[in-house]
Every structure is written in structure tokens, then in C-alpha cells.
Design an enzyme around this catalytic site. Structure first.
Site, PDB file in Angstrom:
ATOM      1  CG  MET A 176      -2.019  -1.172   1.398  1.00  0.00           C
ATOM      2  SD  MET A 176      -2.864  -1.491  -0.218  1.00  0.00           S
ATOM      3  CE  MET A 176      -4.210  -0.328  -0.143  1.00  0.00           C
ATOM      4  NE  ARG A 177       3.659   2.817   3.577  1.00  0.00           N
ATOM      5  CZ  ARG A 177       3.146   3.753   4.582  1.00  0.00           C
ATOM      6  NH1 ARG A 177       3.291   5.016   4.407  1.00  0.00           N
ATOM      7  NH2 ARG A 177       3.185   3.090   5.958  1.00  0.00           N
TER       8      ARG A 177
ATOM      9  CG  ASN B 237      -0.120  -2.796  -8.220  1.00  0.00           C
ATOM     10  OD1 ASN B 237       0.029  -3.575  -7.031  1.00  0.00           O
ATOM     11  ND2 ASN B 237      -0.826  -1.739  -8.307  1.00  0.00           N
TER      12      ASN B 237
ATOM     13  CG  HIS C 136      -5.959  -1.074  -9.296  1.00  0.00           C
ATOM     14  ND1 HIS C 136      -5.328  -0.484  -8.321  1.00  0.00           N
ATOM     15  CD2 HIS C 136      -7.153  -0.730  -9.609  1.00  0.00           C
ATOM     16  CE1 HIS C 136      -6.433   0.538  -7.816  1.00  0.00           C
ATOM     17  NE2 HIS C 136      -7.420   0.516  -8.726  1.00  0.00           N
TER      18      HIS C 136
HETATM   19  C1  GRF Z   1      -6.187  -6.690  -3.146  1.00  0.00           C
HETATM   20  O1  GRF Z   1      -7.702  -6.304  -3.363  1.00  0.00           O
HETATM   21  C2  GRF Z   1      -5.476  -6.200  -4.003  1.00  0.00           C
HETATM   22  O2  GRF Z   1      -5.830  -6.069  -5.269  1.00  0.00           O
HETATM   23  C3  GRF Z   1      -5.076  -4.838  -3.608  1.00  0.00           C
HETATM   24  O3  GRF Z   1      -5.049  -5.203  -2.078  1.00  0.00           O
HETATM   25  C4  GRF Z   1      -5.646  -6.282  -1.827  1.00  0.00           C
HETATM   26  C5  GRF Z   1      -4.711  -7.210  -1.096  1.00  0.00           C
HETATM   27  O4  GRF Z   1      -5.285  -8.204  -0.606  1.00  0.00           O
HETATM   28  N1  GRF Z   1      -3.886  -4.091  -4.150  1.00  0.00           N
HETATM   29  P1  GRF Z   1      -4.206  -9.407  -0.039  1.00  0.00           P
HETATM   30  O5  GRF Z   1      -3.368  -8.848   1.090  1.00  0.00           O
HETATM   31  O6  GRF Z   1      -3.567 -10.008  -1.247  1.00  0.00           O
HETATM   32  O7  GRF Z   1      -5.264 -10.414   0.432  1.00  0.00           O
END
Ligand code: GRF
Length: 266
Positions: free
Chosen positions: A135-136, A157, A159
Site C-alpha cells: 500500500m505504498r 502490481n 489493482h
Molecule cells: C487486493 O484486493 C489487491 O488488489 C489490493 O490489495 C488487496 C490485497 O489483498 N492491491 P491481499 O493482501 O493479497 O489479501
């Protein structure tokens, strides 16, 4: 025996995508091996998942770095190898649109954190870096250390929306609140923007009248766990190329975009 790519992952949370990737490596759906898992968050549950599979982990605590900078800005300096002018000319995404103290805090803390990430990763040579719920935002300082050949980017990535709709932190929530009738997920290469890089793959699901944000997230995650391993396997097979496409619009204006071409299986 098939050659296996070395995959590194960065996570921030639960790590269900990470788990799907590890499982796909173990079941040979991906010709790859996970060589490290790094996190910005010491509490990330995904770190335990990595431990269970004997995968080395490390943490670069972004929150501590940011707090430390705010307490005592002179204690923390930009990394020695950072070219600030170059960074500012490439960075197309900032949470702030003016040159300000906030921008200084952002650049300093992120590049310091990224230098530490890169140092920790250097112990584990890798072919592909996957962001799995990391998340960065990454700055060009870090991206350029990994991507050396423009035709072969190496950071992916996932999304939780059908990009280019709904970039940002809450793709499923934004999809639901907008009243979309279809939602989905996207795997893309990272570029300097926010969720703006060349798209590798997408999967979609229907949104019904009785769906809620939670039910949408559930449907989306199930697709994410299929899509991410599939895209990583294309990379492992050497089937992904980025190419520049240009198109003439009706009034003669030319638009250009870097896109992913998926080559046929050899
Ligand atoms: C997922 O929905 C991904 O698309 C987003 O963050 C969430 C991560 O879920 N970037 P996890 O940590 O893989 O369970």
C-alpha cells in the site's frame, strides 16, 4: 527441467494474493520460486504466510521512518545516490500538487524507505518483483533501480478495479459506489504514475442488485487469485513485451501509449 524465475514480493497486509502466488509456484502453475517477501508493515499477516513456506522476510517500517522525520527532520537525509532533479522530472504522481514542505517530507521519507527496501532486497537476487497488496507508492528513485530495460519492466502490481477506472486505494469500494454493473481486477506493470502502467491482464465479474461492498470484494479477490499467477506465468515464459503504440485521432492529433503485447507460447 524448466528454468524457474526468481520472484520477490512486497506486501502490506493479509497476503492472500501472495499465498496464491506461492501456491502456484509450488504446484508449478508458475515456473518460479518466491525468494523473499518484504513489507512496510511489521504486523502484515502475509509475513507469517511466507514464514510457513520457509521464504525469507524483512520489514522496512515506513510509519516509523515518517514519524522519525516529523519528530526530527535533520536526523534523516536523502539517500546519497538520489538525483533529486531527475526524480522530480519523472515523478508524475504526488499526493500534493505544489512544491511544499509536505512534498519535501514525502520525497525524503519515501526515498529513505526505498533505499532500505532496496538494500534488504539486494540479499536476494530476483527476476520479477510483485506488489501484492503493497500500500505504498513507489517513486522513480526505486523503480529505476529495478527497471533497467524499458522493453522489459520487472515490477508488477494487482489493482482491485478495471483500470483505468478507479485508480487509488479503494478500487472495489469506488466501483460499488459509482453504481457500476461490472467490476474487476487488473494486473499491470508499474510506471511512474498511480496505477497507470501498461496492462497485462484483467478479469471481470457482474455486479447484481443485491451485491454489497463485501460481496464485491469477495468476488474480486477470487478472480485476483487466478489472474495474478496467470500473468506471472506469462512473464516466466518470456511472453510479455512492452511496445509503444501510436494512434491518429479524427482531428489528426496523435496519441501514444506503452502497452503490453502477449507473445504466443513458444
Ligand atoms: C487486493 O484486493 C489487491 O488488489 C489490493 O490489495 C488487496 C490485497 O489483498 N492491491 P491481499 O493482501 O493479497 O489479501
Amino acid at each position: 527441467m524448466k528454468k524457474k524465475i526468481r520472484i520477490g514480493a512486497l506486501i502490506s497486509g493479509g497476503g492472500t494474493n501472495l499465498q496464491a502466488i506461492i501456491d502456484s509456484c509450488e504446484s508449478e502453475k508458475i515456473d518460479g520460486k518466491m525468494v523473499f517477501v518484504g513489507s512496510d508493515n511489521p504486523q502484515a499477516q502475509g509475513l507469517e504466510r511466507a514464514d510457513r513456506h520457509g521464504i525469507p522476510t524483512f520489514v522496512v517500517n515506513y510509519t516509523e521512518i515518517i514519524k522519525g522525520f516529523k519528530r526530527n527532520p535533520e536526523n534523516i537525509t536523502l539517500p546519497d545516490d538520489l538525483n533529486l532533479e531527475d526524480l522530480l522530472s519523472k515523478q508524475s504522481f504526488f499526493p500534493f500538487d505544489i512544491v511544499s514542505e509536505k512534498l519535501n517530507t514525502f520525497i525524503t521519507t519515501r526515498t529513505v524507505a526505498e533505499a532500505r527496501l532496496f538494500e534488504a532486497m539486494s540479499a536476494y537476487p530476483f527476476d520479477l518483483l510483485v506488489l501484492a497488496g503493497f500500500m505504498r507508492n513507489l517513486t522513480p528513485y526505486f523503480i529505476d533501480k529495478i527497471n533497467k530495460d524499458p522493453e522489459h519492466p520487472r515490477i508488477m502490481n494487482i489493482h482491485p478495479a478495471l483500470l483505468p477506472a478507479f485508480p487509488g486505494v479503494d478500487g472495489y469500494g469506488d466501483t460499488y459506489r459509482y453504481g457500476c454493473k461490472v467490476g474487476g481486477c487488473t494486473v499491470h506493470f508499474i510506471d511512474y504514475g498511480e496505477d497507470s502502467g501498461p496492462i497485462i491482464g484483467q478479469k471481470a465479474f457482474q455486479i447484481k442488485e443485491d451485491d454489497t461492498i463485501d460481496s464485491i470484494k469477495k468476488k474480486g479477490l477470487i478472480l485476483e487469485w487466478e489472474l495474478y499467477p496467470e500473468c506471472i506465468q506469462l512473464f516466466a515464459q518470456g511472453r510479455l513485451r512492452t511496445v509503444k503504440m501510436s494512434h491518429k485521432l479524427i482531428k489528426g492529433k496523435e496519441v501514444e501509449r506503452t502497452v503490453v503485447k502477449i507473445l504466443p507460447q513458444a
